[in-house]
Write a protein that holds these residues in place. Structure first.
Motif, PDB file in Angstrom:
ATOM      1  N   LYS A  37       0.838  -1.205   0.000  1.00 36.86           N
ATOM      2  CA  LYS A  37       0.000   0.000   0.000  1.00 36.86           C
ATOM      3  C   LYS A  37       0.879   1.264   0.000  1.00 36.86           C
ATOM      4  N   ALA A  38       1.999   1.201   0.681  1.00 36.64           N
ATOM      5  CA  ALA A  38       2.925   2.338   0.685  1.00 36.64           C
ATOM      6  C   ALA A  38       3.446   2.610  -0.711  1.00 36.64           C
ATOM      7  N   ALA A  39       3.808   1.550  -1.434  1.00 38.09           N
ATOM      8  CA  ALA A  39       4.325   1.711  -2.796  1.00 38.09           C
ATOM      9  C   ALA A  39       3.279   2.320  -3.715  1.00 38.09           C
ATOM     10  N   ALA A  40       2.014   1.842  -3.600  1.00 40.48           N
ATOM     11  CA  ALA A  40       0.938   2.371  -4.444  1.00 40.48           C
ATOM     12  C   ALA A  40       0.681   3.840  -4.141  1.00 40.48           C
ATOM     13  N   ALA A  41       0.671   4.199  -2.853  1.00 42.27           N
ATOM     14  CA  ALA A  41       0.437   5.595  -2.481  1.00 42.27           C
ATOM     15  C   ALA A  41       1.562   6.491  -2.987  1.00 42.27           C
ATOM     16  N   ALA A  42       2.804   6.026  -2.838  1.00 36.68           N
ATOM     17  CA  ALA A  42       3.949   6.810  -3.314  1.00 36.68           C
ATOM     18  C   ALA A  42       3.879   7.002  -4.824  1.00 36.68           C
ATOM     19  N   TYR A  43       3.521   5.947  -5.546  1.00 36.30           N
ATOM     20  CA  TYR A  43       3.438   6.034  -7.009  1.00 36.30           C
ATOM     21  C   TYR A  43       2.316   6.981  -7.434  1.00 36.30           C
ATOM     22  N   THR A  44       1.202   6.942  -6.725  1.00 33.21           N
ATOM     23  CA  THR A  44       0.072   7.825  -7.041  1.00 33.21           C
ATOM     24  C   THR A  44       0.480   9.287  -6.897  1.00 33.21           C
ATOM     25  N   TYR A  45       1.212   9.603  -5.845  1.00 33.76           N
ATOM     26  CA  TYR A  45       1.687  10.978  -5.664  1.00 33.76           C
ATOM     27  C   TYR A  45       2.718  11.343  -6.741  1.00 33.76           C
ATOM     28  N   GLN A  48       6.489  14.480 -10.705  1.00 35.46           N
ATOM     29  CA  GLN A  48       7.621  13.709 -11.202  1.00 35.46           C
ATOM     30  C   GLN A  48       8.956  14.422 -11.037  1.00 35.46           C
ATOM     31  N   ASP A  49       8.937  15.694 -10.675  1.00 35.58           N
ATOM     32  CA  ASP A  49      10.185  16.405 -10.419  1.00 35.58           C
ATOM     33  C   ASP A  49      10.570  16.373  -8.933  1.00 35.58           C
ATOM     34  N   ASP A  50       9.759  15.731  -8.121  1.00 32.01           N
ATOM     35  CA  ASP A  50      10.033  15.652  -6.686  1.00 32.01           C
ATOM     36  C   ASP A  50      11.062  14.536  -6.442  1.00 32.01           C
ATOM     37  N   THR A  51      12.314  14.937  -6.209  1.00 28.69           N
ATOM     38  CA  THR A  51      13.384  13.945  -6.065  1.00 28.69           C
ATOM     39  C   THR A  51      13.191  13.073  -4.825  1.00 28.69           C
ATOM     40  N   ARG A  52      12.576  13.629  -3.769  1.00 27.41           N
ATOM     41  CA  ARG A  52      12.373  12.857  -2.550  1.00 27.41           C
ATOM     42  C   ARG A  52      11.443  11.671  -2.793  1.00 27.41           C
ATOM     43  N   ILE A  53      10.323  11.896  -3.470  1.00 28.76           N
ATOM     44  CA  ILE A  53       9.383  10.800  -3.725  1.00 28.76           C
ATOM     45  C   ILE A  53       9.986   9.804  -4.704  1.00 28.76           C
ATOM     46  N   LEU A  54      10.814  10.278  -5.636  1.00 30.33           N
ATOM     47  CA  LEU A  54      11.475   9.376  -6.574  1.00 30.33           C
ATOM     48  C   LEU A  54      12.435   8.447  -5.833  1.00 30.33           C
ATOM     49  N   GLU A  55      13.157   8.996  -4.865  1.00 27.35           N
ATOM     50  CA  GLU A  55      14.067   8.178  -4.063  1.00 27.35           C
ATOM     51  C   GLU A  55      13.283   7.138  -3.260  1.00 27.35           C
ATOM     52  N   ASN A  56      12.132   7.536  -2.735  1.00 29.62           N
ATOM     53  CA  ASN A  56      11.284   6.587  -2.018  1.00 29.62           C
ATOM     54  C   ASN A  56      10.868   5.427  -2.921  1.00 29.62           C
ATOM     55  N   ASP A  67      17.366   8.020   5.255  1.00 29.23           N
ATOM     56  CA  ASP A  67      17.861   9.236   4.610  1.00 29.23           C
ATOM     57  C   ASP A  67      16.802   9.827   3.693  1.00 29.23           C
ATOM     58  N   VAL A  68      16.049   8.954   3.060  1.00 27.24           N
ATOM     59  CA  VAL A  68      15.066   9.417   2.089  1.00 27.24           C
ATOM     60  C   VAL A  68      13.864  10.047   2.756  1.00 27.24           C
ATOM     61  N   THR A  69      13.380   9.466   3.838  1.00 25.71           N
ATOM     62  CA  THR A  69      12.099   9.892   4.393  1.00 25.71           C
ATOM     63  C   THR A  69      12.221  10.749   5.644  1.00 25.71           C
ATOM     64  N   ASP A  80      12.215  13.633   8.155  1.00 30.84           N
ATOM     65  CA  ASP A  80      11.548  14.939   8.133  1.00 30.84           C
ATOM     66  C   ASP A  80      10.653  15.096   6.916  1.00 30.84           C
ATOM     67  N   LEU A  81       9.887  14.049   6.613  1.00 29.37           N
ATOM     68  CA  LEU A  81       9.027  14.087   5.433  1.00 29.37           C
ATOM     69  C   LEU A  81       8.023  15.217   5.502  1.00 29.37           C
ATOM     70  N   ASP A  82       7.401  15.405   6.681  1.00 33.76           N
ATOM     71  CA  ASP A  82       6.408  16.472   6.819  1.00 33.76           C
ATOM     72  C   ASP A  82       7.006  17.819   6.487  1.00 33.76           C
ATOM     73  N   THR A  83       8.228  18.054   6.997  1.00 33.05           N
ATOM     74  CA  THR A  83       8.884  19.344   6.750  1.00 33.05           C
ATOM     75  C   THR A  83       9.206  19.520   5.285  1.00 33.05           C
ATOM     76  N   SER A  84       9.708  18.439   4.634  1.00 28.31           N
ATOM     77  CA  SER A  84      10.094  18.565   3.223  1.00 28.31           C
ATOM     78  C   SER A  84       8.901  18.827   2.337  1.00 28.31           C
ATOM     79  N   VAL A  85       7.759  18.217   2.678  1.00 25.30           N
ATOM     80  CA  VAL A  85       6.553  18.451   1.879  1.00 25.30           C
ATOM     81  C   VAL A  85       6.169  19.914   1.924  1.00 25.30           C
ATOM     82  N   GLU A  86       6.191  20.504   3.111  1.00 28.49           N
ATOM     83  CA  GLU A  86       5.815  21.909   3.232  1.00 28.49           C
ATOM     84  C   GLU A  86       6.823  22.816   2.549  1.00 28.49           C
ATOM     85  N   GLU A  87       8.101  22.445   2.604  1.00 27.02           N
ATOM     86  CA  GLU A  87       9.128  23.290   1.986  1.00 27.02           C
ATOM     87  C   GLU A  87       9.021  23.278   0.469  1.00 27.02           C
ATOM     88  N   ASN A  88       8.698  22.116  -0.110  1.00 25.45           N
ATOM     89  CA  ASN A  88       8.704  21.983  -1.559  1.00 25.45           C
ATOM     90  C   ASN A  88       7.361  22.252  -2.205  1.00 25.45           C
TER      91      ASN A  88
END
Length: 908
Positions: free
Chosen positions: A142-150, A155-163, A892-894, A896-904
């Motif tokens: 379910k995590a993989a599907a949610a990440a792919y949906t986002y 597609q320019d979000d390097t953090r989600i690509l690394e995930n 390393d990838v995830t 401070d995810l909450d913070t990175s989402v707000e920053e980007n």
């Protein structure tokens, strides 16, 4: 003195009183004056003001009533009854909607959700958080599907690509677990249809495409219904005006502009009609006819239809579009008509009415004074008509933009040129606010240190000249000069909270709005990046900072406006936002002298290059060509011309085959093309690409870097041979390079020999009926020499030929692998039709003018250099360098995810 003061005071009061009578005709303001006088016990004055207020109230109300009655008189009885009928439908719909919402939503029926919250859901933001929650909960699929949906919309979000890359390393997750949870039913059917199509299951594919199309129409209708959102009006307009302006402002009409809903539903509507051909000819003809409703000039589909009619003898009347397609197109037309009326004729609160015609003309829209007719310009669109030859098209004028001195034009620059110009600002680091800005003087210093930016600098100076010329022509201001030129880039998700003053309203020049006078009379902005994530918009605003109109930046889009015209810029959210911003003035003393200095620097560079060129030994270079097997097989005398020659052996058979395969690559878009009917003959299909699209394929990993390098090297060898063999006195630069294959269409070959694959023409002038040739903007006057490098000979026809002034054949050359034909670009020439088989070649055009250097070649070289460096780094890495713990890698990838989402992903 006392008498003088008293007299002066009396005159002043008289003046003030008369001013009030002239300007304060608003009964609300007169009422306030009456109340002030009442509180001060100035009884006479208060009575006077109240009486004037009452009189003005009756005057205004009676005037409005008279206008409404006059408008009804201008309508036929049938129209008025139709209006009442429409009004009743609106009331019924309103009642139905409210009852339905109350029945299904209960107390939530009238609940309002903040716009910023809606934007988060539209942008799939919850999926970004959800994938991390699923991961922590151990639900990896379910995590993989949610990440792919986002990831689908980010597609320019390097953090989600690394995930995603991390999820792919987990044994518990399979490829099929990466699914788009927001995929619509019509998309699922369409993908299944494509699979069936690729497997040759024609009947199944046609059925799936048809089902997908029905689901698409339903989804598109739902999208239009979503446009019927709430609306806050800045005032208290008449009932009918409120309805009209709400329809415009909420997007109920504008959804069609820019294909809002068709874009939002992701898959272009016309795509459903591609390949819907099985053994059912009736359905095949219906699909072709439906497709042509949407793209009536599509050459490939017209060729298909022509084949059925001319070759297989079917009738025109057999091609009938589906009822759904006809209904859909008619809906588009009606909305287009309404949008056109709003843009061209609808009277806005800021529009002026001709006093002489106003009383007699009533509501007729022709008596609205066109806002184009200001400042000495009777028709501004005609002023800039000449720029259409250069590809510049006026899109919107002042009225559509709800102002006085405004315009938007498109076609200003190409995509590759946008990138080269943005590279200038990218040579600098972002400041603390997420901005990088470069001026002309800084660009000059940059070029002195790195001449790799010379092309970009030349483009910038040319851009400023064209922007000035277009703006001056539109506003009829022939004396405009450039005061300032900047290239600005804002990073995605840039934060300004701490960097800029509180309440800063950001302007295009990178500054905050201030009360100070703006230097210059006009501003022009040319965008260099596409803002496709609904952020980064430009807004025109009124005196109360309310939005009047907006522009979504796209590469090549240019807008102009008065410098004191209020506007603001919305920062980017996902993509970098870059633009050229210039200010223009009629004050010659404010002219930017740095532009002349920059041009002097370029002149010095060119002089130095020519000097080095003249000192080079051509004989050594020609000898090197000879040692590599290149031979001159025909000279100018043999070809009945002066600056002409044919050379063989420039590329090998293996290299020819590699380049031919490159020309046939799938997925080429834009200026590259695949499977299109030739514009010069109905008997050929041509495929091919230019360097920019070769670079695109390398980025997509569809083509090996070595193949693109071969394309560059082969054409560069051709350029060098032309330059040295013709003993030119100035360097040659590439203007454009094109790899193309032409394939004969099977069928009737009668008179094919007389057909021309490319009619007789010149590459830098337009041939006239009397045989002369005159320079013209459409003829690429910058081109000085041309060459064609052939890649095969296994076809019939397709000979290149030089022509006389009367366009008859002079002498022909038969193509073969490695053969180069070079000539002066002014020579008349043509190409005979390919009778059977396929003819492939690299066409090249050269110039002496460094201002027209092929920008895409520079980008391709940078991509290849970058790729080479990455490969070198990989070779240097040891196995221990890459042996990283998966668990630590994920942290390393995830982190401070909450913070990175707000920053980007800042809110609008």
């Amino acid at each position: 003195m006392k008498i003088f003061v008293a007299l002066f005071s009396s005159l002043l009061m008289t003046f003030v009183g008369s001013s009030i009578q002239v300007h304060l005709t608003n009964y609300g303001k007169l009422y306030e004056l009456g109340m002030d006088a009442y509180k001060q016990e100035k009884w006479s004055k208060c009575a006077e003001f109240f009486q004037k207020a009452i009189d003005d109230y009756h005057f205004y109300k009676n005037t409005v009533i008279d206008c409404r009655l006059k408008c009804k008189e201008d309508q036929s009885e049938h129209t008025f009854v139709s209006f009442l009928s429409t009004l009743h439908v609106i009331l019924e719909s309103s009642n139905c909607l409210r009852r339905c919402k109350k029945k299904k939503l209960g107390e939530r029926a009238e609940e309002e959700i903040e716009f910023s919250v809606d934007k988060k859901f539209e942008g799939r933001t919850p999926y970004n958080y959800m994938q991390f929650c699923y991961f922590k909960d151990g639900k990896l699929t379910k995590a993989a599907a949610a990440a792919y949906t986002y990831y689908i919309t980010h597609q320019d979000d390097t953090r989600i690509l690394e995930n995603l890359q991390y999820y792919r390393t987990l044994q518990e997750i399979q490829t099929e677990d990466f699914v788009d949870l927001e995929r619509k039913p019509y998309q699922k059917r369409y993908i299944k249809g494509l699979t069936a199509y690729n497997e040759g299951q024609w009947n199944e594919a046609a059925a799936l495409f048809e089902e997908s199309l029905g689901l698409y129409f339903r989804e598109e209708e739902r999208c239009r219904a979503a446009c019927e959102k709430g609306f806050v009006h800045n005032g208290l307009p008449d009932f009918i005006n409120a309805i009209a302006e709400m329809s415009d402002e909420t997007g109920m009409l504008e959804w069609r502009s820019g294909n809002f809903c068709t874009g939002k539903t992701k898959t272009p509507l016309v795509a459903f009609y591609e390949g819907c051909v099985s053994n059912n000819l009736e359905k095949a003809f219906e699909s072709i006819a439906s497709y042509l409703l949407f793209r009536p000039n599509d050459e490939e589909m017209l060729a298909n239809k022509n084949y059925y009619i001319k070759t297989l003898r079917h009738k025109e009347k057999e091609f009938v579009p589906s009822e759904d397609a006809v209904r859909y197109v008619e809906l588009w037309k009606q909305i287009d008509k309404s949008i056109g009326f709003v843009r061209d004729k609808y009277t806005l609160p800021t529009d002026q009415i001709d006093d002489e015609e106003g009383e007699e003309a009533g509501s007729n829209s022709k008596d609205v004074v066109d806002t184009n007719e200001v400042e000495g310009s009777l028709n501004r669109s005609q002023n800039v008509k000449k720029f259409e030859k250069l590809g510049l098209q006026l899109l919107q004028e002042s009225k559509q933009l709800k102002g006085k001195n405004r315009f938007v034009a498109d076609g200003f620059i190409r995509e590759d040129q946008c990138e080269a110009l943005a590279d200038l600002a990218r040579s600098k680091e972002f400041d603390q606010s997420g901005k990088r800005q470069i001026t002309v003087s800084e660009v000059t210093e940059l070029v002195k240190m790195d001449d790799g930016y010379e092309i970009s600098m030349r483009l910038l100076l040319r851009a400023a000249d064209v922007m000035k010329a277009f703006t001056a022509a539109y506003f009829s201001q022939s004396g405009l000069v450039v005061h300032e030129v900047k290239v600005n880039c804002w990073s995605a998700g840039a934060k300004l909270d701490d960097a800029l003053p509180s309440g800063c309203i950001l302007q295009e020049n990178g500054e905050c709005k201030s009360g100070q006078d703006v230097i210059g009379d006009y501003m022009a902005v040319a965008y260099l990046t596409d803002m496709v994530d609904s952020t980064g918009q430009f807004y025109f605003t009124d005196e109360n900072d309310q939005v009047q109109s907006s522009i979504q930046p796209l590469c090549g889009l240019m807008l102009g406006f008065s410098s004191n015209d209020k506007h603001q810029v919305n920062l980017p959210w996902k993509h970098e936002r870059c633009a050229i911003v210039i200010s223009l003035t009629t004050d010659k003393q404010l002219q930017n002298i740095e532009i002349d200095k920059a041009k002097d620097t370029l002149s010095d560079l060119e002089k130095q290059r020519v000097e080095e060129f003249m000192n080079a030994d051509n004989a050594d270079i020609l000898q090197e060509f000879h040692s590599q097997g290149v031979k001159i097989t025909q000279k100018g005398d043999d070809l009945q011309g002066k600056e002409r020659f044919v050379a063989d052996g420039l590329v090998t058979q293996e290299e020819c085959e590699t380049l031919i395969q490159l020309a046939k690559r799938e997925g080429v878009s834009g200026d590259g093309y695949r499977g299109r009917v030739s514009p010069h003959t109905d008997h050929e299909i041509f495929t091919g690409l230019d360097i920019a699209h070769g670079e695109q394929l390398v980025k997509e990993n569809s083509v090996l870097p070595g193949t693109l390098q071969l394309f560059l090297d082969s054409s560069e060898h051709a350029r060098l041979l032309v330059e040295k063999y013709l003993n030119l006195t100035r360097p040659l630069y590439f203007d454009y390079t094109h790899l193309v294959c032409r394939t004969a269409i099977d069928g009737d070959t009668e008179d094919r020999e007389a057909d021309l694959s490319h009619p007789v023409h010149s590459d830098n002038c337009m041939i006239q009926p009397d045989g002369s040739c005159i320079p013209d903007a459409l003829a690429y006057v910058q081109r000085h020499y041309s060459a064609v490098l052939y890649l095969n000979d296994n076809f019939d026809g397709g000979q290149f030929f030089f022509a006389h002034r009367n366009q008859s054949e002079q002498i022909s050359v038969k193509p073969q692998c490695g053969r180069l034909v070079a000539f002066n670009a002014g020579d008349y020439h043509g190409v005979k039709a390919v009778v059977s088989g396929q003819r492939c070649a690299i066409a090249m055009w050269f110039t002496h003018d460094p201002n027209f250097v092929e920008v895409s070649r520079l980008h391709a070289q940078r991509i290849l250099q970058s790729h080479s460096k990455q490969e070198d780094k990989k070779d240097e890495l040891t196995e221990t360098d890459v042996n990283v713990s998966m668990e630590s890698g994920y942290i390393d990838v995830t982190a401070d995810l909450d913070t990175s989402v707000e920053e980007n992903h800042d809110e609008l």
